[in-house]
Design an enzyme around this catalytic site. Structure first.
Site, PDB file in Angstrom:
ATOM      1  N   ASP A   1       4.151   0.083   4.363  1.00 28.85           N
ATOM      2  CA  ASP A   1       2.634  -0.333   4.607  1.00 28.85           C
ATOM      3  C   ASP A   1       2.593  -1.215   3.900  1.00 28.85           C
ATOM      4  O   ASP A   1       2.149  -1.162   2.666  1.00 28.85           O
ATOM      5  CB  ASP A   1       1.525   0.601   5.099  1.00 28.85           C
ATOM      6  CG  ASP A   1       0.403   0.145   5.354  1.00 28.85           C
ATOM      7  OD1 ASP A   1       0.183  -0.935   5.823  1.00 28.85           O
ATOM      8  OD2 ASP A   1      -0.757   0.852   5.753  1.00 28.85           O
TER       9      ASP A   1
ATOM     10  N   ASP B   1      -1.712  -2.519  12.407  1.00 28.75           N
ATOM     11  CA  ASP B   1      -2.796  -1.608  11.982  1.00 28.75           C
ATOM     12  C   ASP B   1      -4.065  -2.417  11.927  1.00 28.75           C
ATOM     13  O   ASP B   1      -5.076  -2.570  12.854  1.00 28.75           O
ATOM     14  CB  ASP B   1      -2.585  -0.850  10.553  1.00 28.75           C
ATOM     15  CG  ASP B   1      -3.822  -0.267  10.174  1.00 28.75           C
ATOM     16  OD1 ASP B   1      -4.974   0.084  10.937  1.00 28.75           O
ATOM     17  OD2 ASP B   1      -3.792   0.203   8.967  1.00 28.75           O
TER      18      ASP B   1
ATOM     19  N   GLU C   1      -3.974   9.117  -0.626  1.00 27.44           N
ATOM     20  CA  GLU C   1      -3.677   9.611   0.596  1.00 27.44           C
ATOM     21  C   GLU C   1      -2.621  10.953   0.060  1.00 27.44           C
ATOM     22  O   GLU C   1      -1.728  11.267   0.815  1.00 27.44           O
ATOM     23  CB  GLU C   1      -2.896   8.848   1.427  1.00 27.44           C
ATOM     24  CG  GLU C   1      -3.769   7.887   1.952  1.00 27.44           C
ATOM     25  CD  GLU C   1      -3.388   6.943   3.202  1.00 27.44           C
ATOM     26  OE1 GLU C   1      -3.884   6.927   4.222  1.00 27.44           O
ATOM     27  OE2 GLU C   1      -2.130   6.496   2.866  1.00 27.44           O
TER      28      GLU C   1
ATOM     29  N   GLU D   1       4.551  -2.111   8.415  1.00 23.67           N
ATOM     30  CA  GLU D   1       3.181  -2.265   9.051  1.00 23.67           C
ATOM     31  C   GLU D   1       2.313  -3.101   8.341  1.00 23.67           C
ATOM     32  O   GLU D   1       2.542  -3.598   7.131  1.00 23.67           O
ATOM     33  CB  GLU D   1       2.541  -0.940   8.713  1.00 23.67           C
ATOM     34  CG  GLU D   1       0.849  -0.655   9.142  1.00 23.67           C
ATOM     35  CD  GLU D   1       0.490   0.736   8.827  1.00 23.67           C
ATOM     36  OE1 GLU D   1       1.270   1.752   8.658  1.00 23.67           O
ATOM     37  OE2 GLU D   1      -0.828   0.967   8.514  1.00 23.67           O
TER      38      GLU D   1
ATOM     39  N   LYS E   1      -6.056   4.505  15.336  1.00 28.49           N
ATOM     40  CA  LYS E   1      -6.932   5.189  14.355  1.00 28.49           C
ATOM     41  C   LYS E   1      -8.413   5.396  15.204  1.00 28.49           C
ATOM     42  O   LYS E   1      -9.019   4.323  15.271  1.00 28.49           O
ATOM     43  CB  LYS E   1      -7.245   4.576  12.901  1.00 28.49           C
ATOM     44  CG  LYS E   1      -5.935   4.533  12.055  1.00 28.49           C
ATOM     45  CD  LYS E   1      -6.452   3.445  10.977  1.00 28.49           C
ATOM     46  CE  LYS E   1      -5.469   3.645   9.855  1.00 28.49           C
ATOM     47  NZ  LYS E   1      -5.561   2.349   8.716  1.00 28.49           N
TER      48      LYS E   1
ATOM     49  N   LYS F   1       1.288   9.511  11.447  1.00 29.65           N
ATOM     50  CA  LYS F   1       1.162   9.005   9.817  1.00 29.65           C
ATOM     51  C   LYS F   1      -0.162   9.620   9.380  1.00 29.65           C
ATOM     52  O   LYS F   1      -1.235   9.383   9.748  1.00 29.65           O
ATOM     53  CB  LYS F   1       0.931   7.685   9.796  1.00 29.65           C
ATOM     54  CG  LYS F   1       0.859   6.887   8.481  1.00 29.65           C
ATOM     55  CD  LYS F   1       0.826   5.348   8.637  1.00 29.65           C
ATOM     56  CE  LYS F   1       0.912   4.659   7.195  1.00 29.65           C
ATOM     57  NZ  LYS F   1      -0.294   3.526   7.067  1.00 29.65           N
TER      58      LYS F   1
ATOM     59  N   ARG G   1      -7.021   8.469   7.932  1.00 24.20           N
ATOM     60  CA  ARG G   1      -7.270   7.493   7.084  1.00 24.20           C
ATOM     61  C   ARG G   1      -7.242   7.862   5.519  1.00 24.20           C
ATOM     62  O   ARG G   1      -6.719   9.075   5.496  1.00 24.20           O
ATOM     63  CB  ARG G   1      -8.985   7.253   7.368  1.00 24.20           C
ATOM     64  CG  ARG G   1      -9.436   6.856   8.670  1.00 24.20           C
ATOM     65  CD  ARG G   1      -8.709   5.623   9.308  1.00 24.20           C
ATOM     66  NE  ARG G   1      -8.778   4.639   8.512  1.00 24.20           N
ATOM     67  CZ  ARG G   1      -9.591   3.285   8.769  1.00 24.20           C
ATOM     68  NH1 ARG G   1     -10.081   3.307   9.681  1.00 24.20           N
ATOM     69  NH2 ARG G   1      -9.277   2.149   7.888  1.00 24.20           N
ATOM     70  N   SER G   2      -7.302   7.037   4.828  1.00 20.14           N
ATOM     71  CA  SER G   2      -7.199   7.449   3.501  1.00 20.14           C
ATOM     72  C   SER G   2      -8.233   8.440   2.866  1.00 20.14           C
ATOM     73  O   SER G   2      -8.165   9.446   2.160  1.00 20.14           O
ATOM     74  CB  SER G   2      -7.332   6.247   2.441  1.00 20.14           C
ATOM     75  OG  SER G   2      -8.210   5.293   2.573  1.00 20.14           O
TER      76      SER G   2
ATOM     77  N   GLN H   1       0.741  -1.272  -0.123  1.00 20.21           N
ATOM     78  CA  GLN H   1      -0.128   0.020  -0.047  1.00 20.21           C
ATOM     79  C   GLN H   1       0.974   1.258   0.040  1.00 20.21           C
ATOM     80  O   GLN H   1       0.511   2.218  -0.761  1.00 20.21           O
ATOM     81  CB  GLN H   1      -0.856   0.006   1.192  1.00 20.21           C
ATOM     82  CG  GLN H   1      -1.910   1.048   1.235  1.00 20.21           C
ATOM     83  CD  GLN H   1      -2.965   0.824   2.345  1.00 20.21           C
ATOM     84  OE1 GLN H   1      -3.967  -0.145   2.168  1.00 20.21           O
ATOM     85  NE2 GLN H   1      -3.139   1.478   3.232  1.00 20.21           N
TER      86      GLN H   1
END
Ligand code: PGA
Ligand code: ZN
Length: 419
Positions: free
Chosen positions: A242, A312, A207, A285, A337, A388, A366-367, A165
């Site tokens: 990630d 995550d 992102e 991650e 998150k 992040k 978040r995205s 990702q």
């Protein structure tokens, strides 16, 4: 000070999808607003994001993604219980649990609970005459978190131009947050101009990272390392990955699209060990799928001591999953998150529990984000150590970076050095 009015309504996130906003009016007439983010590569164990789906109130232009029912739950179920209530975040989060005791806020929606919980935290900070960061840490130097910032995007955020990702960078040798950010912007700019041979250079992912194509994760790492070297930042900036591997795990196999290779869990542990032993990677991650606990423990036992192993989808900001991860030595760090959890106070509790057990904590966006900047204040106020937010592109991202710059400029601070 008391709550006079609570009003929820639908707004848009950075993907142009509906999300929940709540505006709370206090007895002093001041108004406070909070907006919740939304993920795309979500973990199965996250709190429930309530969307309208087909039928009923979904008769609109949002293809079932509207959040009118979550909005109605705030206005019709939650608001009447809060009007006249004094500002006490823990007590109000307790009311939200009483209203819907199901795990993950299945009934009223974690987007409804989090928007309410956040706006109460913001209003409480105002009532005590403090910023949200200072509400949690009233005295002493504030800790500005070390950023990990997205340069290349793949997976669910960039039409799978890469299997993993994100390839991110950590400016671990920077002396201040402002210096850290300047290095990151330089790396991203170099990567954008050098990326012409890897696809459309201005294809910006969800992102804000560059959605370039690479034949393998190794090639993507080499590419970002080359940019770091050309800027004279070798040894000062390390990589973070990630893997978001739940996205390509099915029928007990990890299947990569770019190479066409398929791995068993044991084989993928070795594959990930090769990767972290080859490149200057400080943090990895979700190298394994969200329920592949055995692979996580096997990897953590064999990985270099210095490597941060970050959960995550594995933990989904859930206390029980974190407790299992601590007991089984599954990882060394947790991504935090708030919308995976659904409440501010219980998100804070997860972070505190992680820190008490020597886990590093990385507060994360978040995205799908909004221009709200509460994340920066929570990361600082809770002394997370790392943050992040995605890339440096897009106002929903820069809102957080700029808030960190603002606090670093205005308050008494120190810069976190987790690596
Ligand atoms: P998400 O991605 O917000 O789409 O879940 C972010 C991440 O995986 O860290
Ligand atoms: Zn992730």
């Amino acid at each position: 000070m008391n709550i006079k009015k609570v009003l929820a309504y639908q707004v848009l996130d950075s993907r142009g999808r509906p999300t929940v906003a709540v505006t709370l009016t206090l007895s002093d007439g001041s108004m406070h607003t909070a907006r919740v983010p939304s993920g795309a590569s979500t973990g199965a164990h996250e709190a429930h994001e309530l969307r309208d789906g087909g039928g009923g109130k979904a008769e609109n232009f949002y293809g079932g993604k509207s959040v009118f029912s979550a909005v109605a739950n705030v206005n019709e179920i939650i608001a009447p219980k809060l009007i006249g209530h004094s500002l006490n975040p823990a007590a109000i989060d307790g009311i939200l649990v009483e209203v819907d005791p199901t795990p993950g806020h299945q009934r009223i929606g974690a987007n409804a609970t989090l928007a309410t919980s956040l706006v109460v935290a913001k209003a409480s900070a105002h009532a005590s005459g403090k910023s949200l960061a200072r509400f949690y840490q009233p005295t002493g130097p504030l800790l500005i978190p070390m950023p990990m910032v997205n340069i290349l995007s793949g997976g669910a955020h960039a039409n799978r131009s890469l299997d993993i990702q994100d390839v991110l960078v950590i400016p671990h040798a920077a002396q201040s947050f402002a210096e850290a950010l300047s290095w990151i912007v330089a790396i991203r700019e170099r990567a954008a101009s050098d990326g012409k041979s890897h696809g459309v250079t201005h294809l910006v992912a969800d992102e804000g990272g560059l959605g370039l194509s690479f034949a393998s994760t190794d090639d993507a790492c080499e590419f970002v390392l080359a940019q770091i070297e050309l800027l004279g930042l070798s040894g000062k900036v390390s990589l973070a990955l990630d893997i978001a591997s739940t996205q390509f795990f099915a029928a007990n196999k990890y299947s990569l699209t770019t190479s066409g290779k398929t791995f068993s869990s044991e084989e993928f542990v070795n594959e990930m060990l090769n990767l972290v032993n080859t490149y200057p990677i400080s943090s990895i991650e979700d190298p394994f799928a969200e329920d592949d606990w055995a692979a996580w423990s096997a990897f953590t036992a064999q990985a270099p001591d210095k490597l941060q192993i970050l959960g995550d989808d594995l933990f989904t900001t859930n206390l029980h999953r974190l407790e299992r991860g601590i007991a089984e030595k599954s990882a060394t760090a947790i991504l935090i998150k708030a919308n995976q959890n659904g409440l501010v106070t219980s998100t804070h509790r997860v972070l505190d529990h992680a820190q008490a057990n020597n886990f590093a904590t990385v507060v994360s966006a978040r995205s799908g984000e909004t221009e709200d900047s509460w994340l920066a204040d929570l990361a600082i106020g809770w002394r997370a150590g790392q943050i992040k937010v995605g890339s440096t592109h897009g106002s929903e991202r820069t809102a957080k970076w700029n808030r960190l710059l603002e606090i670093e400029a205005l308050d008494e601070t120190e810069f976190s050095k987790p690596f």
